[in-house]
Design a protein around this motif. Sequence first.
Motif, short mmCIF file in Angstrom:
data_model
loop_
_atom_site.label_atom_id
_atom_site.label_comp_id
_atom_site.label_asym_id
_atom_site.label_seq_id
_atom_site.Cartn_x
_atom_site.Cartn_y
_atom_site.Cartn_z
N UNK A 1 0.84 -1.21 0.00
CA UNK A 1 0.00 0.00 0.00
C UNK A 1 0.87 1.25 0.00
N UNK B 1 3.51 1.86 -1.39
CA UNK B 1 4.06 2.20 -2.71
C UNK B 1 3.13 3.16 -3.44
N UNK B 2 1.86 3.24 -3.04
CA UNK B 2 0.91 4.16 -3.68
C UNK B 2 1.02 5.56 -3.07
N UNK C 1 6.47 -7.36 -7.97
CA UNK C 1 6.65 -6.34 -6.95
C UNK C 1 5.84 -6.55 -5.67
N UNK D 1 8.29 9.40 -9.09
CA UNK D 1 8.16 10.81 -8.76
C UNK D 1 8.98 11.14 -7.51
N UNK E 1 -7.26 10.62 -4.92
CA UNK E 1 -6.60 11.93 -4.96
C UNK E 1 -6.38 12.37 -6.40
N UNK F 1 -1.28 10.70 -7.88
CA UNK F 1 -0.97 9.52 -7.10
C UNK F 1 0.41 9.04 -7.51
N UNK F 2 1.18 8.52 -6.54
CA UNK F 2 2.49 7.96 -6.87
C UNK F 2 2.29 6.89 -7.93
N UNK F 3 3.26 6.78 -8.81
CA UNK F 3 3.09 5.87 -9.92
C UNK F 3 2.97 4.42 -9.45
N UNK F 4 3.64 4.10 -8.36
CA UNK F 4 3.56 2.75 -7.84
C UNK F 4 4.40 1.79 -8.64
N UNK F 5 4.32 0.54 -8.27
CA UNK F 5 5.18 -0.45 -8.89
C UNK F 5 4.50 -1.07 -10.10
N UNK F 6 5.26 -1.91 -10.77
CA UNK F 6 4.72 -2.71 -11.86
C UNK F 6 3.70 -3.67 -11.28
N UNK G 1 -0.27 -5.70 -11.83
CA UNK G 1 -1.39 -5.97 -12.70
C UNK G 1 -2.61 -5.23 -12.16
N UNK H 1 -3.86 -4.32 -8.28
CA UNK H 1 -3.99 -2.92 -7.85
C UNK H 1 -5.39 -2.67 -7.30
N UNK I 1 -6.12 -3.87 -3.85
CA UNK I 1 -5.65 -3.04 -2.72
C UNK I 1 -6.82 -2.34 -2.04
N UNK J 1 -3.69 -6.38 -17.37
CA UNK J 1 -2.74 -5.39 -17.88
C UNK J 1 -1.88 -4.83 -16.76
N UNK K 1 1.19 0.36 -15.30
CA UNK K 1 2.06 1.40 -15.86
C UNK K 1 1.89 1.55 -17.36
N UNK L 1 -10.35 0.91 -7.98
CA UNK L 1 -9.73 0.67 -6.67
C UNK L 1 -10.56 1.33 -5.56
#
Lengths: 370, 433
Positions: free
Chosen positions: A248, A250-251, A305, A366, B84, B87-92, B94, B98, B101, B136, B139, B153
């Motif tokens: 979480x 990571x978001x 990941x 970022x 928001x 948002x942070x790009x986050x990791x690779x 699917x 995601x 979460x 998919x 990213x 999400x």
Amino acid sequence: MGPSLRSRLLRATARPILLLLGLLGLVLFSPLIGPVPIPWQQGLSILFHQTTGGFLGGSDCSGMVPAPRCAIWVEIVWGARVPAVLLAVLVGAALGLSGGALQGVFRNPLADPFLLGLSSGATLGAAAAFAVTFGLVSAGKLSGGEQALLLPGAAFAGGLVPGLVVLLAALRRTRATGTLLLTGVSLNFLFSAALSIMMLYYQRIDIQVTFWLLGGFTLANWTNDGLVLSVLLVAGLAIVLHGRVLNLLQLGEEVAQSLGSDPPRVIRRVVLLATVTTAIAVAFAGIIGFVGLVGPHIVRRMVGFDYRRVLPLSAAAGAAFLLVAWDVAQVVIPNVVIPVGIPTAVVGSMFFLYLLYRRTPSSGRPGASG
Amino acid sequence: MIELVELDQLVARYGDTTALRSVSLRLRTGELVALAGPNGSGKSTLFRVIVGLVPMAEGRATLAGRPLLALPFLTRAQQVSWMPQEEAEGDDLEVGDYVRYGRNPYLGSLLPEPDPDPGAVERALSASGTQELVRRNVRQLSGGERQRVRLARVLAQETPLVLLDEPTAHLDIAHQLEVLERVRAVAHRMDRCVVVALHDLNLAARFADRIIVLSHGQKVADGVPDAVLSTSLLRQVWGVEAELRRGTRERVPYLIPRLPPVEGPTPEKGARGRRVHVVAGGGSGQEILRRLFDAGYDLTVGALPLFDSDSELAEELGLPLVLEVPFAPLSAETLARLATLLSRAEFVVVAAFPVGPTNLANLEAVERTGEAGRVLLMAQRGEPPWDYTGGRATAVRARLLRAGARELTGTSELLGALSEPRGQASEGQGPTA
């Protein structure tokens, strides 16, 4: 478009199993090599005989070589090599796990306990303990052997100190690669300055203390291995349980909080646990760099990941990496065992440079730049 | 529909800056509320306070009767979900993982617990139209896909209150409409309360059941789009001049910002305060009205039938206008009002419109008011297909021209004639009355 079912299965199960099998193979193979030449057949039979306690028949080497030599070989394989291999596994697992956890907390794939300066405190702790007890030893109130026993404990305590600085960095949301690495560099300089002062005052200190600077498995024995194992089990399991919240995180912290987690608390806990895990490894094996960097990277390549899988497998990958390094350290120069930190540093630092320069601007997060 | 959220005199500060000053509002389930306001008006802050990311300095916030911010993180995440702006790009990852979460609030804090509602992820994917994206990589999504996946999400969180901060940012118009359509369906069909921060007031009016407008951290409007949207609100809150129109079929109000004209010197020197009456119809006055309006002339228009494109334009521009029922002869009252406007005008512009029996009265009224020297006739093109009066209209035009009226070709020539001093214009052209 997306990966096929077959490649998903490969990611999810086949590769982790392969990794664990590889680790198991390394664990069986590594006790067979060392500076003392022992034929691998005898080595294997000693291993088999000792692990099964002789109940399954077979014998150690006594049938094949004269008994006195056999006894020495048993002592070497079972009394020295196996504990060293097990310590390498534990230390590699601890550093790999710690690296994976720190990368999750800092959301930066270049975080590593060594690069963050987390392992720098151990040497100083050992040196400080040496300095404090120096008078007692001189006065005959403490034997040199007793003093040697104190040092790993002091190294462990010293190893916790930089954790506070790293925690501060984590809670201040420092995620830029440069800042993190410079934090580590500063800590390393600070602790080595303190160490230099102590070395000026106590001449004999370097003999005792250089062990922690170089890293190695000379402290390996069944008792110490058990000690490391018990700490690693508790702290490591606690880290692994944080896999989902690290996902979480990571978001971004805000999104993570909106999803019901408490990011500052998670960060505090994970950094603390990673510090303890690193400290126990460094206390008994000295500073060994880059294991926490290489292990998690191998794992991410294999399984993706998801920290729920990355964390436990980072432990396995770290263990495997350190074992390979240990084997290399024992055979690369005939009859000489070089410090295990040398092969890990050679491979690790090159790997690190590769990661550092491979990252194009667009692949940086970022957060990684500011 | 139940009362879900009650905010009472909410105050929030960032250091010394007060981001929200005494905001009170109520939110109910089953409604889509648009939160509008200029940049920095406090929209995002309001969301962050409700989510618990920004502390509430003063005031009260309750959710279903319970103090919202006293709820533990995990419990609150079962009540409020938030998307928001950035948002942070986050990791690779699917897409499926995601979106999963979003189920975190139901899975225990550390030790994993089984999802109490295994169908929730599937429902979220279908409500956001992202089922086909499940495998998919997040990213590798397009902007529109990414917003829908983020929506999924948030929906997987299955909270009664859903806060979406600019869900249409960076989307093209088709994707904006699609996302908002889905969001509205969530509010209405799933009986959630969805609050959407939107910059686009027209989208807000089109989709929202209610619009709340914030300005400088205060609530300045709250109500159905019809009641909230007005040119004065836009001027007061955004400092923008606009025209308010209504969609012809659904009567949804929408605003068109008034832009400075693209070409030509504006405002024309000496144009301000000079009264010009325009007789037009059937679209013949569109360009004339816009150009003269932009140049700054004081325009009056008429008489025109209701629903004529020229009369609609005149209404949008807010011009004094004489209106008549379509396809009816001008009534005595209409003619009287027209005569008043004509007599007050410095110039009378007669556009090139087709003249029939009903609007012939316009031309005759122009002739009756006299002073033909101030009349500017736009040239009709070609032979009289434009004259459906059996030559009567052509005759009136001819008489006007003889009496000193000028015939002009094109709007630029018209602007030129209007800017000349009065006397010169009539002297140069007028033979004799």
